[in-house]
Write an enzyme that holds these catalytic residues in place. Structure first.
Site, short mmCIF file in Angstrom:
data_model
loop_
_atom_site.label_atom_id
_atom_site.label_comp_id
_atom_site.label_asym_id
_atom_site.label_seq_id
_atom_site.Cartn_x
_atom_site.Cartn_y
_atom_site.Cartn_z
N HIS A 80 4.75 0.25 0.11
CA HIS A 80 5.56 -0.49 1.07
C HIS A 80 4.76 -1.62 1.69
O HIS A 80 3.52 -1.66 1.61
CB HIS A 80 6.15 0.44 2.15
CG HIS A 80 5.13 1.25 2.89
ND1 HIS A 80 4.55 2.38 2.37
CD2 HIS A 80 4.60 1.10 4.13
CE1 HIS A 80 3.70 2.89 3.24
NE2 HIS A 80 3.70 2.13 4.33
N HIS A 109 0.83 -1.19 0.00
CA HIS A 109 0.00 0.00 0.00
C HIS A 109 0.87 1.25 0.00
O HIS A 109 2.06 1.21 0.33
CB HIS A 109 -0.92 0.02 1.23
CG HIS A 109 -0.19 0.17 2.53
ND1 HIS A 109 0.53 -0.86 3.11
CD2 HIS A 109 -0.05 1.24 3.37
CE1 HIS A 109 1.07 -0.43 4.24
NE2 HIS A 109 0.72 0.84 4.41
N ASP A 138 0.58 5.19 1.76
CA ASP A 138 -0.11 5.73 2.93
C ASP A 138 -1.17 6.75 2.53
O ASP A 138 -0.96 7.59 1.64
CB ASP A 138 0.89 6.40 3.87
CG ASP A 138 1.74 5.39 4.63
OD1 ASP A 138 1.29 4.24 4.81
OD2 ASP A 138 2.86 5.76 5.03
N ARG A 144 6.19 6.37 13.49
CA ARG A 144 6.19 7.00 12.17
C ARG A 144 5.69 8.43 12.25
O ARG A 144 4.75 8.74 12.98
CB ARG A 144 5.29 6.21 11.21
CG ARG A 144 5.38 6.66 9.75
CD ARG A 144 4.25 6.08 8.92
NE ARG A 144 2.97 6.68 9.29
CZ ARG A 144 1.80 6.13 9.00
NH1 ARG A 144 1.73 4.97 8.39
NH2 ARG A 144 0.67 6.75 9.35
#
Length: 313
Positions: free
Chosen positions: A289, A139, A141, A304
């Site tokens: 990723h 996917h 983000d 993150r």
């Protein structure tokens, strides 16, 4: 190429037929840089490639303090050329991690994910019984936003004794290697992105319902133009892209299956084995990723920070 075997005699060849919707076999074009992009040396750090077109380790840079303008410029060029950058053993505080990410713009938060020690930080604390959010799926983000993230800075706080790698795929190269027939079909096409399919795998409907007005479905180009390099990028993903606008459902599903499969090609990927304190900084516009959940009941803790992006065109 297919082979017909007569009942008596030697096999004879007939016209080759490539199955529709699959990934082609054979040689692929692995072009790292956009057309007309002239590579230049890096003067302020050592860059060690980790893949053919994607992934580079940056050595000789301390991310804990402010970046000088020249260093920021060189790091940005490296990001555009290699799509994901790795920095070993940085051990940044949450404030330092956020400060580094702000060199590329305003930060964004995701109210659907667990917060870290500051409002800008999302924390992924995985182990026995933890919700497997966004592992084992390719996917990009927050493509369900009108302006998906420019990029993200991820740091591993705790690493399992084995497994827990992250992979990235180069979606510029993925586009390059599509057949001309498929490129013609998706030229100018748009697709719908929706947060619900991606999050429904691990959240109950009542958890998602309050956010339907905040994140209504949006349309983005199937082929996005990178705003800094001008390179065409395949911009659909398994988690959030639900259909291609204007196509019958069956045709849309078939084409989307073909397009999202492109991230699975190993030649387009880089895989990173984490150590505690390592940082990965990736261009969310140009990559997808995949966090690999292959570490059993062991704990894996990551934090993150996401950088707000622009509207795809």
């Amino acid at each position: 190429m297919t082979v017909t075997v007569p009942r008596t005699g030697t096999p004879t060849l007939r016209e080759a037929r490539v199955p529709q919707g699959g990934i082609h076999e054979g040689v692929r074009e692995l072009r790292r840089l956009p057309e007309g992009w002239r590579p230049q040396p890096y003067d302020l750090f050592e860059l060690v490639p980790q893949g053919c077109t994607i992934g580079a380790e940056i050595r000789g840079v301390d991310l804990s303090g402010p970046l000088a303008p020249g260093l920021r410029e060189e790091l940005n060029r490296a990001l555009l050329e290699w799509k994901v950058l790795f920095f070993r053993a940085q051990h940044l505080t949450s404030a330092q991690q956020s400060a580094f990410a702000r060199n590329w713009g305003e930060l964004e938060t995701n109210p659907l994910l667990a917060r870290g020690s500051t409002a800008d930080v999302v924390r992924f604390d995985k182990g026995a019984g933890a919700t497997p959010t966004f592992e084992n799926v390719w996917h990009a983000d927050v493509t369900f936003r009108e302006r998906p993230a420019l990029g993200a800075v991820l740091q591993l706080r705790e690493v399992p004794p084995f497994g827990g790698d992250t992979m990235w795929a180069d979606m510029a190269v993925a586009y390059d290697n599509l057949s001309q027939e498929v490129k013609d079909r998706i030229d100018g096409a748009t697709a719908v992105h929706d947060f619900i399919p991606g999050f429904a795998r691990f959240y109950a409907p009542e958890r998602l319902a309050p956010f339907q007005d905040t994140f209504p479905p949006v349309e983005h180009p199937v082929v996005r133009t990178h705003p800094e390099t001008g390179r065409p990028l395949l911009f659909v993903n398994t988690s959030f892209t639900t259909r291609i606008t204007g196509l019958p459902r069956e045709e849309s599903d078939e084409l989307l299956r073909h397009l999202v499969q492109q991230a699975h090609v190993p030649e387009y990927q880089v895989r990173f084995r984490w150590q505690p304190g390592d940082i990965a900084f990736w261009d969310n516009r140009a990559t997808q990723h995949y966090a690999v959940n292959d570490y059993g009941a062991h704990r894996r803790v990551a934090e993150r920070v996401a950088i707000a992006g622009d509207r795809p065109y």
